[in-house]
Motif scaffolding. Sequence first.
Motif, PDB file in Angstrom:
ATOM      1  N   ARG A   7      57.536  35.895  51.911  1.00  0.00           N
ATOM      2  CA  ARG A   7      57.732  34.872  52.940  1.00  0.00           C
ATOM      3  C   ARG A   7      56.395  34.496  53.587  1.00  0.00           C
ATOM      4  O   ARG A   7      56.070  33.316  53.732  1.00  0.00           O
ATOM      5  N   GLN A   8      55.609  35.485  53.965  1.00  0.00           N
ATOM      6  CA  GLN A   8      54.342  35.224  54.646  1.00  0.00           C
ATOM      7  C   GLN A   8      53.374  34.445  53.756  1.00  0.00           C
ATOM      8  O   GLN A   8      52.732  33.493  54.208  1.00  0.00           O
ATOM      9  N   LYS A   9      53.283  34.825  52.486  1.00  0.00           N
ATOM     10  CA  LYS A   9      52.384  34.126  51.562  1.00  0.00           C
ATOM     11  C   LYS A   9      52.807  32.662  51.390  1.00  0.00           C
ATOM     12  O   LYS A   9      51.965  31.766  51.427  1.00  0.00           O
ATOM     13  N   LEU A  10      54.094  32.427  51.197  1.00  0.00           N
ATOM     14  CA  LEU A  10      54.564  31.056  51.011  1.00  0.00           C
ATOM     15  C   LEU A  10      54.381  30.231  52.276  1.00  0.00           C
ATOM     16  O   LEU A  10      53.994  29.057  52.206  1.00  0.00           O
ATOM     17  N   TYR A  61      54.021  29.763  42.222  1.00  0.00           N
ATOM     18  CA  TYR A  61      53.438  30.889  41.484  1.00  0.00           C
ATOM     19  C   TYR A  61      52.000  31.154  41.923  1.00  0.00           C
ATOM     20  O   TYR A  61      51.582  32.305  42.046  1.00  0.00           O
ATOM     21  N   GLU A  62      51.243  30.108  42.159  1.00  0.00           N
ATOM     22  CA  GLU A  62      49.864  30.296  42.607  1.00  0.00           C
ATOM     23  C   GLU A  62      49.818  30.944  43.991  1.00  0.00           C
ATOM     24  O   GLU A  62      49.019  31.848  44.236  1.00  0.00           O
ATOM     25  N   ALA A  63      50.688  30.516  44.876  1.00  0.00           N
ATOM     26  CA  ALA A  63      50.734  31.107  46.218  1.00  0.00           C
ATOM     27  C   ALA A  63      51.096  32.588  46.146  1.00  0.00           C
ATOM     28  O   ALA A  63      50.651  33.388  46.970  1.00  0.00           O
ATOM     29  N   LEU A  64      51.886  32.962  45.150  1.00  0.00           N
ATOM     30  CA  LEU A  64      52.344  34.343  45.007  1.00  0.00           C
ATOM     31  C   LEU A  64      51.621  35.093  43.888  1.00  0.00           C
ATOM     32  O   LEU A  64      52.115  36.110  43.406  1.00  0.00           O
ATOM     33  N   SER A  65      50.456  34.618  43.495  1.00  0.00           N
ATOM     34  CA  SER A  65      49.778  35.197  42.329  1.00  0.00           C
ATOM     35  C   SER A  65      49.571  36.705  42.443  1.00  0.00           C
ATOM     36  O   SER A  65      49.785  37.438  41.477  1.00  0.00           O
ATOM     37  N   GLU A  66      49.186  37.189  43.600  1.00  0.00           N
ATOM     38  CA  GLU A  66      48.973  38.632  43.770  1.00  0.00           C
ATOM     39  C   GLU A  66      50.289  39.394  43.626  1.00  0.00           C
ATOM     40  O   GLU A  66      50.361  40.422  42.948  1.00  0.00           O
ATOM     41  N   GLN A  67      51.345  38.897  44.253  1.00  0.00           N
ATOM     42  CA  GLN A  67      52.643  39.549  44.164  1.00  0.00           C
ATOM     43  C   GLN A  67      53.219  39.492  42.752  1.00  0.00           C
ATOM     44  O   GLN A  67      53.927  40.398  42.330  1.00  0.00           O
ATOM     45  N   MET A  68      52.914  38.410  42.027  1.00  0.00           N
ATOM     46  CA  MET A  68      53.422  38.276  40.658  1.00  0.00           C
ATOM     47  C   MET A  68      52.857  39.364  39.749  1.00  0.00           C
ATOM     48  O   MET A  68      53.514  39.780  38.811  1.00  0.00           O
ATOM     49  N   ARG A  69      51.666  39.835  40.040  1.00  0.00           N
ATOM     50  CA  ARG A  69      51.061  40.886  39.214  1.00  0.00           C
ATOM     51  C   ARG A  69      51.666  42.259  39.484  1.00  0.00           C
ATOM     52  O   ARG A  69      51.702  43.095  38.595  1.00  0.00           O
ATOM     53  N   GLU A  70      52.132  42.501  40.705  1.00  0.00           N
ATOM     54  CA  GLU A  70      52.516  43.860  41.061  1.00  0.00           C
ATOM     55  C   GLU A  70      53.938  44.023  41.606  1.00  0.00           C
ATOM     56  O   GLU A  70      54.543  45.060  41.408  1.00  0.00           O
ATOM     57  N   GLU A  71      54.463  43.036  42.306  1.00  0.00           N
ATOM     58  CA  GLU A  71      55.730  43.225  43.012  1.00  0.00           C
ATOM     59  C   GLU A  71      56.890  42.407  42.472  1.00  0.00           C
ATOM     60  O   GLU A  71      58.044  42.772  42.685  1.00  0.00           O
ATOM     61  N   ILE A  72      56.595  41.286  41.835  1.00  0.00           N
ATOM     62  CA  ILE A  72      57.655  40.386  41.392  1.00  0.00           C
ATOM     63  C   ILE A  72      57.770  40.443  39.879  1.00  0.00           C
ATOM     64  O   ILE A  72      56.824  40.160  39.156  1.00  0.00           O
TER      65      ILE A  72
END
Length: 89
Positions: A7-10, A61-72
């Motif tokens: 939520r915070q990243k988006l 996806y770009e906004a969540l790039s860090e989370q996509m690698r580890e959490e999503i």
Amino acid sequence: MRVERIRQKLQDELKPLRLEIEDEGHKHVGHAHADGGHFRVFIVCPAFAGKPLIARHRMVYEALSEQMREEIHALSIVARAPEEVTDNG
């Protein structure tokens, strides 16, 4: 919590007018990533106006790039411009 980080990243990156995030990990019990990582996002954002669906998804996806690698592990996205949404969604 994962949902709050998403939520915070988006919010920081896309400044949505409406944002709903659902953790759907409970629907994947018994799967390889049953510990979580499955999310549904409904986002209404002025930055999506005039952009095709693929561009909108890329922005998320770009906004969540860090989370996509580890959490999503899996992300379902409904991305709308404000003029495409009624009060009922």
